[in-house]
Design an enzyme around this catalytic site. Sequence first.
Site, short mmCIF file in Angstrom:
data_model
loop_
_atom_site.label_atom_id
_atom_site.label_comp_id
_atom_site.label_asym_id
_atom_site.label_seq_id
_atom_site.Cartn_x
_atom_site.Cartn_y
_atom_site.Cartn_z
N GLY A 197 0.83 -1.20 0.00
CA GLY A 197 0.00 0.00 0.00
C GLY A 197 0.86 1.24 0.00
O GLY A 197 2.09 1.18 0.00
N GLY A 219 4.55 7.99 2.16
CA GLY A 219 5.42 6.89 1.82
C GLY A 219 4.68 5.66 1.36
O GLY A 219 3.49 5.72 1.06
N GLU A 220 5.39 4.54 1.32
CA GLU A 220 4.83 3.29 0.83
C GLU A 220 5.14 2.17 1.80
O GLU A 220 6.05 2.26 2.62
CB GLU A 220 5.42 2.96 -0.55
CG GLU A 220 5.10 4.01 -1.61
CD GLU A 220 5.77 3.71 -2.94
OE1 GLU A 220 6.67 2.84 -2.96
OE2 GLU A 220 5.42 4.35 -3.94
N VAL A 221 4.34 1.09 1.71
CA VAL A 221 4.56 -0.11 2.51
C VAL A 221 4.79 -1.26 1.54
O VAL A 221 3.95 -1.53 0.67
CB VAL A 221 3.36 -0.41 3.42
CG1 VAL A 221 3.65 -1.63 4.28
CG2 VAL A 221 3.04 0.79 4.30
N ASP A 229 -7.67 2.54 14.78
CA ASP A 229 -8.07 1.91 13.52
C ASP A 229 -8.06 0.39 13.67
O ASP A 229 -7.56 -0.33 12.80
CB ASP A 229 -7.14 2.35 12.39
CG ASP A 229 -7.70 2.02 11.01
OD1 ASP A 229 -8.89 1.67 10.93
OD2 ASP A 229 -6.95 2.11 10.02
N LYS A 268 8.15 -0.19 5.81
CA LYS A 268 7.57 1.15 5.65
C LYS A 268 8.67 2.08 5.17
O LYS A 268 9.69 2.24 5.83
CB LYS A 268 7.03 1.66 6.99
CG LYS A 268 5.73 1.02 7.43
CD LYS A 268 5.21 1.73 8.68
CE LYS A 268 3.90 1.17 9.17
NZ LYS A 268 3.39 1.92 10.34
#
Length: 834
Positions: free
Chosen positions: A548, A553-555, A690, A586
Amino acid sequence: MKHPWDAHFLLLILLHLFGGVTSQVNPGVCRYPLGMSGGQIQDEDISASSQWSESTAARYGRLDFEEGDGAWCPEVTVEPDSQKEFLQIDLRSLHFVTLVGTQGRHAGGIGNEFSQMYKIKYSRDGSRWISWRNRQGQQVIEGNRNAYDIVLKDLEPPIIARFVRFMPVTDHPMNVCMRVELYGCEWLDGLVSYNAPAGEQMSLPAYFNDSVYDGAVIHSMTEGLGQLTDGVCGLDDFSHSHVYNVWPGYDYVGWTNESFPAGFVEIMFEFDRTRNFTTMKVHCNNMFSQHTKAFRQVVCYFRSEADWEPTPLVFNPGEDEQNPRARFVTIDLLHHMASAIKCRFYFADAWMLFSEITFQSDTAMYNTTLAPPKSGLPPNIQPEDDPTHKVDDSNTRILIGCLVAIIFILVVIIVIILWRQVWQKIVEKSETLAYTHNQASTSSEQESNSTYERIFPLVPDYQEPSHIMCKLPEEPASSSTAASKATTTTIVQEGAPHYAEADIVDLQGVTGSNTYAIPTLVMDLLSGKDIGVEEFPRKLLTFKEKLGEGQFGEVHLCEAKGMQEFMNTEFSFDIPEEQTVLVAVKMLRSDADKNARLDFLKEIKIMSRLKDPNIIRLLAVCIYSDPLCMITEYMENGDLNQFLSHHEPEGQLALLSNAPTVSFNDLSYMAAHIASGMKYLSSLNFVHRDLATRNCLVGKNFTIKIADFGMSRNLYSGDYYRIQGRAVLPIRWMSWESILLGKFTTASDVWAFGVTLWEILNFCKEQPYSQLSDEQVIENTGEFFRDKKRQIYLPQPELCPDSLYWIMLSCWRRNTKERPSFQEIHRALLEMHP
């Protein structure tokens, strides 16, 4: 001698003059005091819920007046949970209100009462009252900090109302007094509501919903006004907006022809009285490269008394495939007499987008001139009683506008010549002084005693915190929490130590959300340079899959070689050292700003201290060079939502379909793991915010570890509700107080656990409240708030025994103090299935 740039400068002025007049009401100019301080509003038109004494009655609540005891003061001390006190102004007719001013009670140094916060309610008919909220959904307005200064606040969006109430708000019991003023101009359109289908979403994505509509919005919009009457016209490119930091399409309300088989959108307009209509102007987008055009035809019906006229008016504007600019389309209404107009706008392409709709009747005028209204004219005078308000035809208006523009240009030319030839140095010094003055004025509200100097020009003096856009119930809840930053503030659970809002560590993580929100006091305990994890060589990471991405940033899902060598003795893998380990990485974007980088390092420090068998562990980092990375565990069976959705409960159906199965005992076992991990977080006063099956990872033997990747994954974008372009929130998992009041506590995590447990027992085959739209989910939280037994609960799953459903229901109790703790939930789950 004229310089070459003079002509360009004059051209810019002309474009500004003629391009700036885009709507019948210009919020930047419609900013005149409506009569509280000037006396045009009569005493009998000012009322209040109560008064302390005759000398603090409502009529003394006039801005900058010291009569009586110096202000309006309610009879009793204002309590945080009681919002019954108000000061009400009757403007006698509809007005477009763009600005409000407030002041406390000074009384020559004797008084020192003021309202630090307040809300505004308004009504067009005196019966239906509407709570004002800004474009971010925030209702509470910052008020005064002392008893004598005047504080002006822009209303974004403006309101159209006859009656306006100021309601003081406090975070602790206190005496308040108020003096107020309203600024705006008369609402000459006479429009009191428009009914239309709800706006839709384009796949760009662009959201064309009417986000400030003050009526009811479910499948359609009824009995309200909104973006079509806020005086702000959309830009040529609908992916941009006049409003800062909002989503693409914000300025427009739009529909696609796929949703309307008849080929048209019907909008009905209701007016304050029967009027003689001359024209209707519709501001349309014409970005045909995105399959968006102005309407190809409009058919309008008129209702003057009880019945609709049988013969409609038909107008065909003609298509324009050469000029993609947005424009006003003017429809000649041929002096029809009506109190309501119903128009059907026919599609010319896939999409039709409107940003403003205005009406001109025989008494209408344009509130865009730069001259103030006639001195002393009461705001409740009808425009037909004042000859300066009459307009015979559009040609006269254009002629007057041209003459004013020519005179203005001549004045500008004279000023330019003088400036260039004589006073250039003086002006340069003045500009330097003005800059210094402006810099100083940002840190003080006491630079000028002149109200008008502080109104013009329009300045962004009110920067509100972001807040969820929702319909609050008619009786607002605790003001202290409503004033907080709903999407970012975290408050620890009752019974745990309490921390001020400013003392909360608030990190914007890679995934676009706070991983865990913690008090500053706890963060202080984590201080120190040692973060407890090793630097890992990037070359030993092998990319497998992008899990994702978020704003910063991105994972990535990666394989790490030789990870065992970098782990401390507290953690070990049950796999051979030569075998690669599945990890989640991450990664912070290399172009992230300084604040994002600092937050990333703080997140590393926090994650390195979380050591629990049911919480995802931070294994290593890559922070010696860009991009910064943190490496965490990843479980071989992926997230719990996808895992369960590909399994079936044990039984005959599963045998027939040959699908993999999970037993009820396994489900309970996984739920107990989640409760155990949340018990650990709550013991540290950490709030997850969450919790859901998408944020739980599944390992061997149904081991569960809690993570936070869900928000970054496109797979789960439908689980999040976009709030005014600023944030996305998992409203179907959130407690009522989190949605309405912005309170995120361990108790709200308990609520989310109940929803997560419901997901587990349904094998994640259905989204919570799948039968409700996002807006209906928010409305349902209002029923929890009102507690009139009309709220909708998630139903009991087929596999769920009564004892387990009772745990869910206890998690969803209205009173946060009555919800069980995670310790109690964990113990109950273990007792059910030891």
